[in-house]
Scaffold this active site. Structure first.
Site: not given
Length: 807
Positions: A201, A261, A333, A336
C-alpha cells in the site's frame, strides 16, 4: 571518510572471522554435536519417550501420548536447530540488537527491532496464549518443556553461532527458557509476511504520487471484481506524510512479503493405484539452515509425518495415518493502512466518526549490545498501531495533521491459528479437518486435502475482512469510518471444494476464486503460469504414478516465455550479434536449464526491458523494488502505454521497438562481461546458483564458502521447479527463493510417501547431517519416512531414550 569506514568494516570482518575460526577449531576438538544415542532422565514427560534416528538422521519419536511426542519434538528441535530458533524468536520479539551489536552488524538490525517492537508482534503472541483451549495450551507447554529440557543443561554446548554471541556479550548471554508465546510468534511472523501487503500500500501510494492515478492503474491489474480502489480519495490525506521515509524505514527481513508454492491433489480416478495422490512444494526464501525439519510423531491413535518448523509444536505439512494436507499462500489482503487525522486542538488525540479519542500509548526500550538503549513511544488507534512511531530520523518531523495506522489480522491478540494447525495433524477425516481449520485466523492458506477413503478437497480458512468500502489497495481515510472493516467472511462462505467432479485440484498462488465470488480476497494473485502448467501436465496423462508427481515438481518449462518471446522476436535485430541471439531464442524450447545459454539471455533481456520501461517513470529508487520481471505488466505497457517506451534521458523519442532492441543489447553486454563473448559457452547455471546463505556468516569472506551452500540450479521465476532470481545486487540472477520442501503423499500406501528438504536436519555446519540431503535434492531423489522400531534400530544412526525421573 568512506574509505575509513570501509577499512574499519574490513578489519572488523577479518577479526570476526578469526574469532569464528578459533571457536570453530575449539568445537571441532571438543565436539559440540548433540548425541543421538543414549538415555537421559528429565522432568516433563509422563512416560518414557523413544527417539529413533533413521539412516538420514530423521527422528521418529515414539511416545505414549501426543503431549509426550511433542515434548520429544521440542527436544530434537533444540538439539539440531536451537540457534535458528533463538534468532527467530528474537527477530519476532525485536531483541536482536541485544545479542548482535549494530556497531559490527549494521544499523539495519536496529531498524528491524524497531519495526517488530513497534508492531507489538510478540505482545500479540503472548496475549494469544490465553485464547487457546486447555488441550492446545497443554501441547504448547509440552513442546516448551522439551526445548527447555535440552537448553537447561548447565554444561550444554550451544554451537558455533551462539558461542560467538556469548563471546560478543563478554559471557553475559545465556538462552532464556522457551515459552509458548515463542512458538506462536513464529506463526505470526509467517502471517505478517505471507499475507503482507501493507507495505505494498505504501509502494502504490508512492507510485500514485509520482505518475498519477491513471499510471498506477497500469501496475494494478484488474482484480476481476466490481469494486475499484477509490484512488483519488486518499491522495489528499497522504500529501502531508513522508511516504518515502515510511516505506524505506519499514523495509527489513521481517516485513518483506514472501509468496509462492505449488500444490495439487488427484482423486483415485487419475492415479495408477486408484487412491489419491497429493503433491506440495512450498516456496520461501532459501537459507542455511533450511526452514523445515523432517520428523515423525508416533503414539496411540496418531502417526504424523512430514515437515515441522523448528520452534513450532507439530507437523506443519504432511500426513497422518488417515489424511494428508498441503499449503499454498492465498495472498489474502488482511492488512490495511488507515490515514488517521490528528485532533487539531489536541495532538494527543485523533478523530473518529464518534468524535475525538486519545491515542493509546506504550513505551518500548530496545537494549543495544555495545550501545545505548533506545526508547520508543508507540501510539495505537482504533485501527491499530501507528507505524510512524517505529522510525527515527534526525531531520524528520512528523507533520501535525495525519499519521498512518496498521490494522492486520496477524496482530490479533486472540489468535487461535496455531491450535488449528496442530489439530489438522490429528484429524481423521474431512469433518475433523474442517473443524480444525475453523480455528485458523491467519495466514490464509489454500489447504488441499486427501484421505485413505479416497476423498479430496480444498479449503482456504482465515479471517477475511469485509470492508464497508474500498478494497485496501491503498491507505484509506480512518476518521470517516467509511472504509472500516465491518466484519469477516463467515467460515462457511470461504473458498471450499470437496470431491469436485474433475477429480483434480491445483493451486500455485494464482487466482483461487472466480470473478463472481461475492467476497473480496486479494488483488495480489500470483501470475498464472505455474498453475496453468501444472494443470496442463496433470491432464495430459490419464493415470499418474508417484514418480509422475515428482517429474511435474521437477518441470523446468517457463510458460511466460510463450507469451512474450514472440512479441520481442518480432523486433528486427540491430546488429549481427543480436541476429544470432534472436535465431537462437526462436529455436529455444523454453526450458530453464542450468547448462544452456537461452535461459540466461531470456532473464537478462526481460530484466533490462523492465528497467528501460519503468525506471524513468517511477524513479530508480522505486524501480529497485520492482526489478523482478513481470510479463503481464510488460505486455500491458507495450500494448497500452507505448509512450513509456521513450527514454526521458535522451533527446530522441524512442519507440517500443527501439527499447526492445536496446534492452537485448544491454543484456548481451552484461552477460559478455561475466562470461565472455562466445555465446555458445554461456550457461544459466554459472549465474543462477541456488544460494542457501548462512544467516550470520555469509557476509564474512573467510567463512562464506564453508558456512553457506551454493550450487548451479535449473528453473526460474515461473517454472514449477521454482528458483527465483534476486534481480538485484551484484549477482542479479542468483536464486534466492524457491522450493524449501517437496513431498508426495501416496494414499494407497502412506509408507511410500516421499519427502525432501534441500540441506539436512542439523543446523550445525560441522555436522554430517547438515547437508546430507543436498545431492538427492538436486537430482529429485526423495526419501521415505517409514519403518518399524525394530527396523529403525537396526538401520538407523542412533536411539535416544528420554525417561521421567524415577520416584
Amino acid at each position: 571518510m568512506r574509505l575509513g569506514i570501509g577499512l574499519a568494516k574490513l578489519a572488523a570482518g577479518i577479526g570476526l572471522a578469526f574469532v569464528v575460526f578459533l571457536v570453530g577449531t575449539y568445537f571441532q576438538v571438543r565436539g559440540a554435536l548433540p548425541p543421538y544415542s543414549g538415555q537421559i532422565d528429565v522432568r516433563g514427560p509422563k512416560a518414557s519417550i523413544e527417539i529413533l534416528r533413521d539412516k538420514n538422521a530423521v527422528p521418529h519419536i515414539i511416545a505414549g501420548s501426543i503431549e509426550d511426542a511433542v515434548f520429544g519434538l521440542g527436544y530434537v528441535h533444540a538439539q539440531d536447530r536451537f540457534w535458528q530458533m533463538e534468532m527467530m524468536r528474537r527477530l519476532a520479539q525485536g531483541r536482536l540488537s541485544e545479542i548482535l551489536p549494530p556497531a559490527l552488524i549494521g544499523q539495519g538490525i536496529v531498524d528491524t527491532d524497531r519495526t517488530m517492537r513497534g508492531l507489538g508482534l510478540y505482545r500479540a503472541a503472548s496475549d494469544s496464549v490465553s485464547a487457546l483451549s486447555p488441550g492446545a495450551r497443554t501441547i504448547l507447554d509440552a513442546y516448551a518443556a522439551g526445548v527447555n529440557a535440552w537448553i537447561g543443561d548447565d554444561d550444554r554446548q550451544y554451537g558455533l553461532e551462539l558461542t560467538l554471541v556469548r563471546l560478543l556479550s563478554a559471557g553475559r548471554y545465556k538462552p532464556e527458557k522457551w515459552q509458548p508465546a515463542d512458538s506462536i510468534v513464529w506463526q505470526k511472523l509467517m502471517a505478517l509476511t505471507l499475507d503482507g501487503n501493507w507495505r505494498a500500500e505504501l509502494f502504490r501510494s508512492l507510485v500514485l504520487r509520482r505518475i498519477g492515478e491513471d499510471g498506477l492503474k497500469t501496475f494494478m491489474e484488474p482484480a476481476g471484481e466490481s469494486r475499484d480502489a477509490t484512488l483519488s480519495l486518499v491522495n489528499e490525506a497522504l500529501k502531508g506524510l513522508d511516504l518515502e521515509w515510511l516505506y524505506r524505514g519499514t523495509d527489513n527481513i521481517a516485513t518483506r512479503k514472501r509468496e509462492a508454492s505449488n500444490e495439487w491433489v488427484l482423486s483415485g480416478a487419475h492415479t495408477v493405484s486408484g487412491k489419491p495422490l497429493l503433491a506440495n512444494d512450498p516456496h520461501l526464501g532459501l537459507g542455511f539452515p533450511g526452514l523445515w525439519y523432517l520428523a515423525r510423531l508416533v503414539g496411540p491413535g496418531f502417526d504424523i509425518r512430514g515437515a515441522s518448523a523448528p520452534g513450532g509444536p507439530g507437523i506443519v505439512l504432511g500426513h497422518n495415518a488417515s489424511i494428508g494436507w498441503g499449503f499454498t499462500t492465498t495472498n489474502l489482503d488482511s492488512q490495511d493502512l488507515f490515514v488517521e487525522r490528528i485532533d487539531p486542538t489536541d495532538p494527543s488525540r485523533y478523530l473518529t466518526p464518534d468524535g475525538s479519542r486519545p491515542f493509546g500509548m506504550r513505551d518500548e526500550t530496545i537494549n543495544v549490545l555495545w550501545g545505548q538503549p533506545i526508547q520508543m513511544h508507540v501510539r495505537d488507534t482504533r485501527h491499530g498501531v501507528v507505524i510512524n512511531d517505529f522510525l527515527t530520523r534526525a531531520d524528520q518531523t512528523v507533520p501535525p495533521g495525519h499519521v498512518l495506522a496498521l490494522q492486520a489480522t496477524a496482530l490479533d491478540g486472540a489468535d487461535t491459528s496455531i491450535e488449528g494447525f496442530i489439530r489438522i495433524g490429528l484429524a481423521q477425516n474431512w469433518d475433523d479437518f474442517l473443524a480444525a481449520t475453523r480455528k485458523i485466523i491467519t495466514p490464509m492458506q489454500n489447504i488441499v486435502y486427501a484421505d485413505t477413503a479416497g476423498n479430496i478437497g480444498l479449503v482456504a480458512p482465515a479471517r477475511v475482512p469485509i470492508r464497508r468500502k474500498g478494497d485496501g489497495s491503498l491507505p484509506s481515510p480512518g476518521w470517516t469510518g467509511d472504509y472500516d472493516w465491518a466484519s469477516f467472511v463467515p467460515f462457511d462462505e470461504l473458498p471450499r471444494t470437496f470431491n469436485p467432479p474433475s477429480g483434480i485440484i491445483v493451486n500455485a498462488n494464482a487466482r483461487l476464486v472466480p470473478d463472481d465470488y461475492r467476497h473480496f480476497i486479494s488483488r495480489d494473485w500470483a501470475e498464472p503460469y505455474r498453475q496453468r502448467r501444472a494443470n496442463q501436465l496433470l491432464r495430459e496423462v490419464e493415470r499418474h504414478p508417484v514418480y509422475g508427481m515428482i517429474a511435474i515438481q521437477a518441470d523446468n518449462l517457463s510458460p511466460d516465455a510463450a507469451e512474450i518471446l514472440p512479441v520481442l522476436l518480432k523486433v528486427p535485430p540491430r546488429n549481427a550479434r543480436a541476429a544470432k541471439v534472436q535465431d537462437l531464442m526462436s529455436r529455444w524450447n523454453r526450458f530453464m536449464l542450468a547448462d544452456r545459454p537461452e535461459p540466461l539471455i531470456y532473464a537478462a533481456w526481460l530484466m533490462e526491458l523492465q528497467r528501460a520501461l519503468l525506471a524513468d517513470e517511477v524513479g530508480e529508487d522505486l524501480y529497485a523494488d520492482m526489478a523482478a520481471p513481470n510479463v503481464p505488466l510488460l505486455l500491458r505497457i507495450l500494448r497500452d502505454r507505448p509512450q513509456w517506451c521513450d527514454d526521458r534521458k535522451t533527446t530522441a523519442v524512442e519507440s517500443c521497438d527501439d527499447i526492445v532492441a536496446a534492452s537485448l543489447d544491454r543484456a548481451l553486454d552484461r552477460i559478455s562481461r561475466s562470461q565472455g563473448g562466445n555465446i555458445d559457452t554461456w550457461r544459466w547455471g554459472l549465474e543462477h546458483d541456488a544460494a542457501h546463505k548462512h544467516a550470520l556468516f555469509d557476509s564474512i569472506p573467510l567463512l562464506r564458502d564453508f558456512a553457506s551452500i551454493r550450487f548451479p540450479s535449473d528453473g526460474g521465476a515461473q517454472t514449477l521447479n521454482r528458483a527465483t532470481p534476486a534481480f538485484r545486487g551484484p549477482r542479479p540472477f542468483e536464486a534466492v527463493h524457491g522450493a524449501t520442501y517437496r513431498a508426495i503423499y501416496d494414499f494407497s500406501d502412506l509408507d511410500n510417501s516421499r519427502f525432501a528438504i534441500p540441506l539436512g536436519e542439523s543446523g550445525n555446519m560441522f555436522s554430517r547431517w547438515s547437508r546430507n540431503f543436498l545431492s538427492g535434492w538436486r537430482s529429485f531423489s526423495y526419501i521415505t519416512i517409514a519403518g518399524t522400531p525394530a527396523e529403525l534400530e537396526r538401520t538407523g544412526v542412533g536411539t535416544l531414550r528420554i525417561n521421567p525421573p524415577t520416584p
